[in-house]
Design a protein around this motif. Structure first.
Motif, mmCIF file in Angstrom:
data_model
loop_
_atom_site.group_PDB
_atom_site.id
_atom_site.type_symbol
_atom_site.label_atom_id
_atom_site.label_comp_id
_atom_site.label_asym_id
_atom_site.label_seq_id
_atom_site.Cartn_x
_atom_site.Cartn_y
_atom_site.Cartn_z
ATOM 1 N N LEU A 312 44.901 31.340 28.342
ATOM 2 C CA LEU A 312 45.137 30.962 29.732
ATOM 3 C C LEU A 312 44.389 29.661 30.003
ATOM 4 O O LEU A 312 43.158 29.624 29.928
ATOM 5 C CB LEU A 312 44.642 32.053 30.692
ATOM 6 N N LEU A 313 45.117 28.612 30.323
ATOM 7 C CA LEU A 313 44.509 27.320 30.613
ATOM 8 C C LEU A 313 44.487 27.107 32.126
ATOM 9 O O LEU A 313 45.518 26.932 32.761
ATOM 10 C CB LEU A 313 45.282 26.195 29.929
ATOM 11 N N GLY A 314 43.291 27.127 32.706
ATOM 12 C CA GLY A 314 43.133 27.028 34.149
ATOM 13 C C GLY A 314 43.121 28.407 34.775
ATOM 14 O O GLY A 314 44.031 29.213 34.542
ATOM 15 N N LEU A 315 42.093 28.699 35.562
ATOM 16 C CA LEU A 315 41.959 30.024 36.160
ATOM 17 C C LEU A 315 41.874 29.996 37.681
ATOM 18 O O LEU A 315 42.309 30.933 38.348
ATOM 19 C CB LEU A 315 40.708 30.721 35.600
ATOM 20 N N SER A 316 41.317 28.937 38.259
ATOM 21 C CA SER A 316 41.210 28.834 39.713
ATOM 22 C C SER A 316 42.594 28.700 40.335
ATOM 23 O O SER A 316 43.565 28.356 39.648
ATOM 24 C CB SER A 316 40.352 27.635 40.112
ATOM 25 N N PHE A 317 42.685 28.953 41.651
ATOM 26 C CA PHE A 317 44.019 28.968 42.266
ATOM 27 C C PHE A 317 44.641 27.585 42.341
ATOM 28 O O PHE A 317 45.856 27.448 42.459
ATOM 29 C CB PHE A 317 43.962 29.625 43.650
ATOM 30 N N LYS A 318 43.818 26.531 42.253
ATOM 31 C CA LYS A 318 44.315 25.153 42.215
ATOM 32 C C LYS A 318 43.239 24.301 41.573
ATOM 33 O O LYS A 318 42.082 24.732 41.420
ATOM 34 C CB LYS A 318 44.660 24.661 43.628
ATOM 35 N N PRO A 319 43.550 23.054 41.212
ATOM 36 C CA PRO A 319 42.533 22.196 40.605
ATOM 37 C C PRO A 319 41.467 21.768 41.615
ATOM 38 O O PRO A 319 41.662 21.823 42.824
ATOM 39 C CB PRO A 319 43.330 20.978 40.119
ATOM 40 N N ASN A 320 40.326 21.321 41.079
ATOM 41 C CA ASN A 320 39.227 20.760 41.875
ATOM 42 C C ASN A 320 38.570 21.755 42.815
ATOM 43 O O ASN A 320 38.031 21.388 43.857
ATOM 44 C CB ASN A 320 39.687 19.526 42.656
ATOM 45 N N THR A 321 38.642 23.032 42.455
ATOM 46 C CA THR A 321 37.931 24.063 43.202
ATOM 47 C C THR A 321 37.578 25.187 42.251
ATOM 48 O O THR A 321 38.249 25.378 41.224
ATOM 49 C CB THR A 321 38.771 24.610 44.374
ATOM 50 N N ASP A 322 36.513 25.926 42.576
ATOM 51 C CA ASP A 322 36.171 27.105 41.776
ATOM 52 C C ASP A 322 36.613 28.386 42.475
ATOM 53 O O ASP A 322 36.213 29.478 42.092
ATOM 54 C CB ASP A 322 34.678 27.142 41.474
ATOM 55 N N ASP A 323 37.465 28.254 43.484
ATOM 56 C CA ASP A 323 37.922 29.390 44.280
ATOM 57 C C ASP A 323 38.929 30.223 43.487
ATOM 58 O O ASP A 323 39.959 29.719 43.041
ATOM 59 C CB ASP A 323 38.552 28.884 45.576
ATOM 60 N N MET A 324 38.630 31.498 43.335
ATOM 61 C CA MET A 324 39.512 32.415 42.604
ATOM 62 C C MET A 324 40.319 33.321 43.525
ATOM 63 O O MET A 324 41.092 34.159 43.048
ATOM 64 C CB MET A 324 38.666 33.276 41.653
ATOM 65 N N ARG A 325 40.173 33.165 44.821
ATOM 66 C CA ARG A 325 40.879 34.051 45.745
ATOM 67 C C ARG A 325 42.390 33.873 45.620
ATOM 68 O O ARG A 325 42.903 32.774 45.730
ATOM 69 C CB ARG A 325 40.422 33.793 47.182
ATOM 70 N N GLU A 326 43.082 34.964 45.364
ATOM 71 C CA GLU A 326 44.547 34.979 45.227
ATOM 72 C C GLU A 326 45.030 34.026 44.135
ATOM 73 O O GLU A 326 46.158 33.508 44.186
ATOM 74 C CB GLU A 326 45.230 34.622 46.550
ATOM 75 N N ALA A 327 44.202 33.796 43.111
ATOM 76 C CA ALA A 327 44.607 32.935 41.997
ATOM 77 C C ALA A 327 45.674 33.633 41.165
ATOM 78 O O ALA A 327 45.604 34.844 40.927
ATOM 79 C CB ALA A 327 43.403 32.592 41.127
ATOM 80 N N ALA A 328 46.658 32.865 40.694
ATOM 81 C CA ALA A 328 47.730 33.443 39.885
ATOM 82 C C ALA A 328 47.200 34.018 38.581
ATOM 83 O O ALA A 328 47.804 34.928 38.004
ATOM 84 C CB ALA A 328 48.787 32.381 39.597
ATOM 85 N N SER A 329 46.063 33.507 38.106
ATOM 86 C CA SER A 329 45.501 33.996 36.849
ATOM 87 C C SER A 329 45.134 35.474 36.918
ATOM 88 O O SER A 329 45.114 36.161 35.888
ATOM 89 C CB SER A 329 44.264 33.175 36.477
ATOM 90 N N ILE A 330 44.850 35.979 38.120
ATOM 91 C CA ILE A 330 44.391 37.370 38.253
ATOM 92 C C ILE A 330 45.497 38.362 37.877
ATOM 93 O O ILE A 330 45.316 39.186 36.960
ATOM 94 C CB ILE A 330 43.852 37.636 39.665
ATOM 95 N N PRO A 331 46.663 38.329 38.556
ATOM 96 C CA PRO A 331 47.707 39.285 38.152
ATOM 97 C C PRO A 331 48.267 38.996 36.771
ATOM 98 O O PRO A 331 48.686 39.921 36.060
ATOM 99 C CB PRO A 331 48.775 39.121 39.246
ATOM 100 N N ILE A 332 48.295 37.720 36.371
ATOM 101 C CA ILE A 332 48.807 37.375 35.037
ATOM 102 C C ILE A 332 47.911 37.980 33.961
ATOM 103 O O ILE A 332 48.387 38.623 33.010
ATOM 104 C CB ILE A 332 48.917 35.847 34.882
ATOM 105 N N ALA A 333 46.603 37.781 34.092
ATOM 106 C CA ALA A 333 45.670 38.327 33.099
ATOM 107 C C ALA A 333 45.734 39.844 33.058
ATOM 108 O O ALA A 333 45.719 40.453 31.979
ATOM 109 C CB ALA A 333 44.251 37.859 33.413
ATOM 110 N N GLN A 334 45.832 40.469 34.238
ATOM 111 C CA GLN A 334 45.881 41.923 34.288
ATOM 112 C C GLN A 334 47.129 42.465 33.593
ATOM 113 O O GLN A 334 47.054 43.428 32.830
ATOM 114 C CB GLN A 334 45.852 42.405 35.742
ATOM 115 N N GLU A 335 48.276 41.824 33.830
ATOM 116 C CA GLU A 335 49.514 42.279 33.202
ATOM 117 C C GLU A 335 49.464 42.070 31.693
ATOM 118 O O GLU A 335 49.933 42.929 30.922
ATOM 119 C CB GLU A 335 50.706 41.543 33.805
ATOM 120 N N LEU A 336 48.895 40.962 31.237
ATOM 121 C CA LEU A 336 48.778 40.718 29.798
ATOM 122 C C LEU A 336 47.884 41.770 29.140
ATOM 123 O O LEU A 336 48.194 42.281 28.062
ATOM 124 C CB LEU A 336 48.217 39.317 29.552
ATOM 125 N N VAL A 337 46.780 42.089 29.791
ATOM 126 C CA VAL A 337 45.887 43.124 29.273
ATOM 127 C C VAL A 337 46.608 44.470 29.247
ATOM 128 O O VAL A 337 46.509 45.237 28.277
ATOM 129 C CB VAL A 337 44.599 43.208 30.127
#
Length: 443
Positions: A312-337
């Motif tokens: 997974l390349l990029g985890l925050s919900f958008k660039p230039n922020t460390d905000d993970m709230r409602e980031a697409a990486s969350i459901p994607i990572a969970q489904e892959l796991v």
């Protein structure tokens, strides 16, 4: 002017620092002692370009200070910038607004202007006024102003000084004149309206932008079926001044602390007033389903994902922020796991926050190279510049099979065709290259 800002989250901190930068004396208030101590030393609790620089500058000049003390006797104006998180039913949780209003009421010793920066449902500012007036000394007059923010995370400081407009909602000339004076040095157009209209402008703006995103993502799905290129379609659409080219980038949808919360809240506001907001419900539905497209494409490309190494390349919900709230990486990572994949994640900034949001099975790497080494599939989730600038040879040399599924359309198709990569993007033709002898075959 002396201004107190209650709340040092994203909105409160950026607001306070920016007001200090244009010459006001700002006191930012938070009940978290460790956080206040950190900010007082010039360290920002959030990642936002240019923010720490302005914090340090204005702390040194004496225009900016931080405290845990909840009193406002010296303040000319009080800003409320506390969180209004989403409740399970989609409505806004106003408990922090209520607490702030009660604290203000107990501390007032003179007539006061209270400015709401927090995003709140229509009618909330009238409620705030009632809360304060009921608990404050009878002789004190309170003026309420709605001054919603329109900041984009990752460019919030820039937006503050280069925005399209400042919205001020109030019901008397005093509040209007004071807010005009406070904001004059920003040099931006000021739009005046009433309290309820100002509250609605915030929700309506975010809902419309979310609608554009879901619309172009639906168009991208059709483009894939008919063989069109969504980038060309969006460019042609955007040249129409009635439409404009902003927020027409096909991808895996919106996230963050604003769009998901505000669209759900507006649906609830409509429902509470006996209106079924069918369009916005569809916008939300499209966005939620869009995130799973990368997993679907990965499964189509390699079959069963069990035991496959997925980067997974990029985890925050958008660039230039460390905000993970409602980031697409969350459901994607969970489904892959859930499907048994071996998931490895990279982000240049957000890994410390991502550890709290992503499944514990996800491994985190400090470099792109470590993340890609031995991978069967790479999913691009956030379009950080460091990811957009990857030399495509990196994929071919480090991955077991260079299958790249790009959720943000980071690379030009012409460039991709020069490399032996199986490249899948959103709403654009698929590129499947391989070497045969000394020749590069494309199909």
């Amino acid at each position: 002017m002396r201004i107190s800002v209650i709340g040092t989250g994203y909105v409160g901190l950026v607001t306070g620092v920016s007001l200090a930068e244009i010459g006001h004396h700002i006191t930012c208030i938070d009940i978290d002692e460790a956080k206040v101590a950190m900010m007082a030393s010039g360290i920002s609790p959030i990642y936002e370009p240019e923010l720490e620089h302005l914090m340090e500058k204005n702390i040194q000049s004496g225009h900016l200070s931080f405290t845990t003390e909840l009193h406002f006797s010296s303040a000319d104006v009080i800003y409320i910038a506390v969180g209004t998180p989403q409740l399970p039913d989609g409505t806004s949780d106003l408990q922090y607004i209520e607490q702030a209003s009660q604290v203000i009421a107990r501390s007032l010793t003179k007539d006061t202007i209270v400015v709401t920066k927090s995003t709140v449902p229509v009618g909330t500012n009238h409620w705030i006024k009632t809360l304060i007036e009921e608990a404050a000394p009878e002789e004190i007059k309170v003026t309420i102003v709605s001054n919603p923010e329109f900041l984009r995370e990752g460019s919030a400081v820039y937006d503050t000084f280069n925005g399209d407009r400042i919205v001020i909602g109030t019901e008397n000339n005093q509040g209007r004149e004071i807010l005009d004076d406070i904001n004059a040095s920003f040099g931006l157009p000021i739009y005046h309206t009433d309290l309820k209209s100002a509250e609605m402008i915030k929700y309506a703006s975010n809902a419309f932008l979310a609608t554009k995103i879901s619309f172009i993502n639906e168009i991208s799905a059709i483009c894939e079926k008919v063989g069109a290129n969504v980038e060309d379609v969006a460019l042609g659409m955007g040249k129409d001044n009635r439409i404009g080219d902003k927020f027409l980038n096909a991808g895996i949808g919106y996230g963050g602390s604003c769009f998901p919360k505000d669209t759900n809240a507006l649906v609830q506001i409509a429902g509470n007033n006996e209106h079924d907001f069918k369009l916005l419900k569809s916008v939300i539905e499209v966005n939620n389903s869009q995130r799973m497209k990368l997993v679907e494409r990965a499964r189509e490309a390699v079959g069963d994902l069990s035991g496959k190494r997925i980067s997974l390349l990029g985890l925050s919900f958008k660039p230039n922020t460390d905000d993970m709230r409602e980031a697409a990486s969350i459901p994607i990572a969970q489904e892959l796991v859930n499907q048994g994949a071996d998931v490895v994640g990279y982000d240049p900034i957000a890994i410390p926050n991502a550890r709290s949001f992503l499944p514990e099975e996800v491994q985190f790497k400090e470099t792109i190279e470590e993340t890609l080494r031995g991978a069967d599939v790479a999913l691009i989730i956030t379009e950080w510049e460091v990811i957009k600038s990857i030399d495509l040879i990196t994929y071919t040399t480090l991955m077991t099979s260079p299958i790249v599924i790009d959720g943000r359309n980071c690379y030009s198709l012409d460039e991709v065709r020069r490399h032996p990569i199986h490249y899948i993007s959103i709403g654009r033709p698929e590129v499947q290259n391989r070497f045969v002898g000394n020749s590069l075959n494309t199909r």
